[in-house]
Design a protein around this motif. Structure first.
Motif, PDB file in Angstrom:
ATOM      1  N   LEU A 138       0.920  -1.161  -0.143  1.00 49.20           N
ATOM      2  CA  LEU A 138       0.068   0.067  -0.072  1.00 49.20           C
ATOM      3  C   LEU A 138       0.998   1.212  -0.056  1.00 49.20           C
ATOM      4  CD1 LEU A 138      -3.062   0.510  -0.008  1.00 49.20           C
ATOM      5  CD2 LEU A 138      -3.119   0.451   2.651  1.00 49.20           C
ATOM      6  N   GLU A 139       1.842   1.113   0.740  1.00 48.11           N
ATOM      7  CA  GLU A 139       2.852   2.144   0.932  1.00 48.11           C
ATOM      8  C   GLU A 139       3.588   2.749  -0.480  1.00 48.11           C
ATOM      9  OE1 GLU A 139       5.399   1.489   4.429  1.00 48.11           O
ATOM     10  OE2 GLU A 139       4.115   2.665   5.672  1.00 48.11           O
ATOM     11  N   ALA A 140       3.912   1.461  -1.391  1.00 46.25           N
ATOM     12  CA  ALA A 140       4.591   1.562  -2.417  1.00 46.25           C
ATOM     13  C   ALA A 140       3.577   1.776  -3.543  1.00 46.25           C
ATOM     14  CB  ALA A 140       5.214   0.365  -2.707  1.00 46.25           C
ATOM     15  N   ARG A 141       2.292   1.735  -3.373  1.00 45.06           N
ATOM     16  CA  ARG A 141       1.341   1.730  -4.186  1.00 45.06           C
ATOM     17  C   ARG A 141       1.469   0.579  -5.392  1.00 45.06           C
ATOM     18  NH1 ARG A 141      -0.778   5.197  -1.246  1.00 45.06           N
ATOM     19  NH2 ARG A 141      -1.613   7.402  -1.795  1.00 45.06           N
ATOM     20  N   HIS A 142       1.666  -0.387  -4.998  1.00 46.60           N
ATOM     21  CA  HIS A 142       1.876  -1.616  -5.693  1.00 46.60           C
ATOM     22  C   HIS A 142       0.846  -2.748  -5.588  1.00 46.60           C
ATOM     23  CE1 HIS A 142       4.672  -4.189  -7.469  1.00 46.60           C
ATOM     24  NE2 HIS A 142       4.572  -5.157  -6.880  1.00 46.60           N
ATOM     25  N   VAL A 143       0.288  -2.822  -6.825  1.00 49.34           N
ATOM     26  CA  VAL A 143      -1.170  -3.837  -6.739  1.00 49.34           C
ATOM     27  C   VAL A 143      -0.431  -5.210  -7.037  1.00 49.34           C
ATOM     28  CG1 VAL A 143      -3.255  -4.229  -8.017  1.00 49.34           C
ATOM     29  CG2 VAL A 143      -2.313  -1.913  -7.531  1.00 49.34           C
ATOM     30  N   ARG A 144      -0.805  -6.003  -6.004  1.00 48.57           N
ATOM     31  CA  ARG A 144      -0.148  -7.316  -6.059  1.00 48.57           C
ATOM     32  C   ARG A 144      -0.959  -8.394  -5.668  1.00 48.57           C
ATOM     33  NH1 ARG A 144       3.718 -10.302  -2.934  1.00 48.57           N
ATOM     34  NH2 ARG A 144       3.771  -8.540  -1.037  1.00 48.57           N
ATOM     35  N   PHE A 145      -1.019  -9.436  -6.431  1.00 50.61           N
ATOM     36  CA  PHE A 145      -2.077 -10.705  -6.031  1.00 50.61           C
ATOM     37  C   PHE A 145      -1.305 -11.495  -4.912  1.00 50.61           C
ATOM     38  CE2 PHE A 145      -3.404 -10.246 -10.438  1.00 50.61           C
ATOM     39  CZ  PHE A 145      -4.716 -10.421 -10.126  1.00 50.61           C
ATOM     40  N   ILE A 146      -2.129 -12.110  -3.856  1.00 49.02           N
ATOM     41  CA  ILE A 146      -1.580 -12.785  -3.059  1.00 49.02           C
ATOM     42  C   ILE A 146      -1.326 -14.385  -3.727  1.00 49.02           C
ATOM     43  CG2 ILE A 146      -2.299 -14.048  -0.793  1.00 49.02           C
ATOM     44  CD1 ILE A 146      -4.364 -11.802  -0.230  1.00 49.02           C
ATOM     45  N   GLY A 147      -0.163 -14.642  -3.599  1.00 48.91           N
ATOM     46  CA  GLY A 147       0.153 -16.067  -4.017  1.00 48.91           C
ATOM     47  C   GLY A 147       0.556 -15.902  -5.580  1.00 48.91           C
ATOM     48  N   ASN A 148       0.195 -17.041  -6.110  1.00 49.14           N
ATOM     49  CA  ASN A 148       0.103 -17.061  -7.757  1.00 49.14           C
ATOM     50  C   ASN A 148      -0.900 -16.300  -8.429  1.00 49.14           C
ATOM     51  OD1 ASN A 148       0.251 -18.151 -10.358  1.00 49.14           O
ATOM     52  ND2 ASN A 148       0.861 -19.977 -10.063  1.00 49.14           N
ATOM     53  N   PRO A 149      -0.569 -15.482  -9.229  1.00 50.67           N
ATOM     54  CA  PRO A 149      -1.636 -14.763  -9.869  1.00 50.67           C
ATOM     55  C   PRO A 149      -2.400 -15.618 -10.842  1.00 50.67           C
ATOM     56  CG  PRO A 149       0.599 -13.568 -10.113  1.00 50.67           C
ATOM     57  CD  PRO A 149       0.623 -14.842  -9.587  1.00 50.67           C
ATOM     58  N   LEU A 150      -1.974 -16.450 -11.415  1.00 49.59           N
ATOM     59  CA  LEU A 150      -2.867 -17.317 -12.331  1.00 49.59           C
ATOM     60  C   LEU A 150      -3.750 -18.005 -11.762  1.00 49.59           C
ATOM     61  CD1 LEU A 150       0.053 -18.333 -14.956  1.00 49.59           C
ATOM     62  CD2 LEU A 150      -2.047 -16.907 -15.444  1.00 49.59           C
ATOM     63  N   VAL A 151      -3.219 -18.491 -10.543  1.00 51.90           N
ATOM     64  CA  VAL A 151      -4.236 -19.371  -9.476  1.00 51.90           C
ATOM     65  C   VAL A 151      -5.282 -18.336  -8.885  1.00 51.90           C
ATOM     66  CG1 VAL A 151      -4.561 -20.717  -7.532  1.00 51.90           C
ATOM     67  CG2 VAL A 151      -2.553 -21.106  -9.142  1.00 51.90           C
ATOM     68  N   ALA A 170       4.239  -9.715 -12.444  1.00 54.66           N
ATOM     69  CA  ALA A 170       3.745 -11.210 -12.546  1.00 54.66           C
ATOM     70  C   ALA A 170       2.230 -11.221 -12.692  1.00 54.66           C
ATOM     71  CB  ALA A 170       4.072 -11.855 -11.220  1.00 54.66           C
ATOM     72  N   GLY A 171       1.451  -9.960 -11.739  1.00 51.19           N
ATOM     73  CA  GLY A 171       0.242  -9.924 -11.850  1.00 51.19           C
ATOM     74  C   GLY A 171      -0.249  -9.426 -13.312  1.00 51.19           C
ATOM     75  N   LEU A 172       0.400  -8.408 -13.948  1.00 50.15           N
ATOM     76  CA  LEU A 172       0.161  -7.663 -15.129  1.00 50.15           C
ATOM     77  C   LEU A 172       0.352  -8.809 -16.299  1.00 50.15           C
ATOM     78  CD1 LEU A 172      -0.597  -5.255 -16.945  1.00 50.15           C
ATOM     79  CD2 LEU A 172       1.813  -4.998 -17.178  1.00 50.15           C
ATOM     80  N   ALA A 173       1.147  -9.767 -16.372  1.00 48.84           N
ATOM     81  CA  ALA A 173       1.308 -10.921 -17.165  1.00 48.84           C
ATOM     82  C   ALA A 173       0.368 -11.808 -17.270  1.00 48.84           C
ATOM     83  CB  ALA A 173       3.012 -11.698 -16.889  1.00 48.84           C
ATOM     84  N   ALA A 174      -0.154 -12.038 -15.733  1.00 46.93           N
ATOM     85  CA  ALA A 174      -1.148 -13.038 -15.660  1.00 46.93           C
ATOM     86  C   ALA A 174      -2.528 -12.515 -16.279  1.00 46.93           C
ATOM     87  CB  ALA A 174      -1.284 -13.390 -14.209  1.00 46.93           C
ATOM     88  N   CYS A 175      -2.658 -11.455 -16.015  1.00 44.59           N
ATOM     89  CA  CYS A 175      -4.056 -10.640 -16.294  1.00 44.59           C
ATOM     90  C   CYS A 175      -4.160 -10.526 -18.050  1.00 44.59           C
ATOM     91  CB  CYS A 175      -4.297  -9.242 -15.918  1.00 44.59           C
ATOM     92  SG  CYS A 175      -4.651  -9.295 -14.117  1.00 44.59           S
TER      93      CYS A 175
END
Length: 395
Positions: free
Chosen positions: A146-159, A185-190
């Motif tokens: 949140l501090e880094a304004r970083h949108v990140r999935f929990i665990g494996n994004p594809l899962v 990794a999230g962007l690639a999975a989406c």
């Protein structure tokens, strides 16, 4: 934000919340998700969600024992809506996924907070707070993200995307709302799974997309989505975000609140048929469809004349999309024509089509003259009636 306690916020002092927590018992429930995230960001929060170790039927029993109304809104998924002192809360039993198909999850209840956190979508949405002490429980570095304004999935994004395909759009909505860097990794999975959006109900897609479009960084994020082919499976009409960027600038300069339908209009080809098609596909409401189709048409008269004919909101849409000023409409309410058909009959016309036609001509002149007062309208009316009676006599 470095400390691990929730800052003060108006919602923390609600009497209904204190009653609800007391009924569930100390240490058995925590605030979770958006309320924690938005409070850390200093944003106002609307919905207060709680997670609890109690099973759903136990939640109902505990709350009804102290006359807090319960509604089993999503009881098969463990969610009870509680109405405490006329305040509405969602109380959900801790869960773990047993089976998911990308649209619906089968869940089992658990008393393990971390297991519940692990099935949520993004790290900053899996933050829990003790409602009394404000202590924050962060199992997946959500505060740092949140501090880094970083949108990140929990665990494996594809899962995570396989569990619920809507998470593709949610990834971009959060990026547009307060993100800075998309997790690679999230962007690639989406990007890989964009076609999965076709399996979702159009209502869910529309709801998520309209929320995305009014977020602060919507123009850049929509551009990224187009670049990655995210929207192509469900909205192939959207080819670029240039008009959206121009509209966002125009809204900001005019001090006009962003509207999701107006912004959707900026992404579509300026063609009412395309708008009708997209409105039907996204199952928009009748009013939303009318507004989307109206926004495709030109701003073909002076701002106040346009607003009088089609309504202020619809006029603002057309003016902003055309790059024209809306200043004339600031705080302006369209007046009513201070004249009735009965008054024209009193001036000598016969009730019927002549009255309607004459009223329309008077109204057109009134609009063209910038909505003058009743005295001027009476003068215009006398003139129009005289012309008509004169024409009738000559015929």
């Amino acid at each position: 934000m470095g400390g691990m306690t929730l800052p003060p916020a108006a919602w923390r002092d609600r009497p209904g919340l204190a009653r609800l927590i007391a009924a569930l018992g100390p240490g058995t429930a925590r605030i979770v998700g958006g309320a924690v995230r938005d409070t850390l960001l200093g944003l106002p929060t609307a919905d207060i969600d709680l997670a609890t170790i109690h099973a759903p039927d136990e939640v109902i029993r505990l709350l009804e024992a102290v006359q807090i109304k319960t509604v089993p809104t999503g009881i098969q998924h463990g969610t009870i809506t509680a109405v405490s002192d006329e305040e509405v809360y969602e109380v959900t039993t801790l869960r773990r996924d047993v089976d998911t198909d990308g649209r619906h999850a089968t869940v089992a209840f658990t008393d393990d907070w971390r297991e519940d956190a692990a099935r949520r979508d993004f790290t900053f949405n899996a933050l829990y707070a003790d409602p009394e002490s404000g202590e924050i429980f962060d199992y997946f570095n959500g505060i740092a993200d949140l501090e880094a304004r970083h949108v990140r999935f929990i665990g494996n994004p594809l899962v995570r995307i396989a569990e619920d395909h809507l998470r593709i759009l949610r990834f971009f909505r959060f990026l547009a709302r307060f993100g800075d860097t998309p997790d690679p990794a999230g962007l690639a999975a989406c990007t890989d799974r964009a076609n999965d959006l076709m399996a979702l109900s159009r209502e869910r897609i529309a709801n998520e997309l309209l929320r995305l479009l009014v977020a602060p960084r919507a123009p850049e994020v929509v551009e990224l989505m187009i670049d990655r082919g995210i929207l192509a499976p469900v909205l192939p009409e959207i080819a670029d975000a240039l008009r959206l960027a121009a509209l966002a600038r125009a809204e900001a300069e005019a001090g006009v609140v962003p509207d999701p339908i107006r912004r959707l209009a900026a992404l579509l080809p300026p063609d009412p048929a395309a708008a009708a098609n997209v409105g039907a596909r996204l199952k928009l409401s009748n009013l939303q469809r009318r507004r989307l189709e109206s926004a495709m048409l030109p701003a073909d008269s002076a701002p106040r004349a346009l607003a009088y004919r089609i309504g202020v909101d619809f006029a603002v849409d057309r003016l902003l999309l055309a790059g024209e000023s809306t200043a004339d409409l600031d705080g302006w309410t369209p007046p009513r024509l201070p004249l009735s058909g009965g008054q024209l009959v009193a001036k000598g016309l016969t009730a019927g089509p002549d009255v309607a036609r004459t009223l329309r001509r008077i109204e057109d002149r009134w609009i063209a003259e910038g909505f003058p007062d009743a005295a001027r309208v009476a003068a215009i009316a006398d003139d129009e009636v005289a012309q008509l009676l004169d024409a009738i006599r000559k015929s």
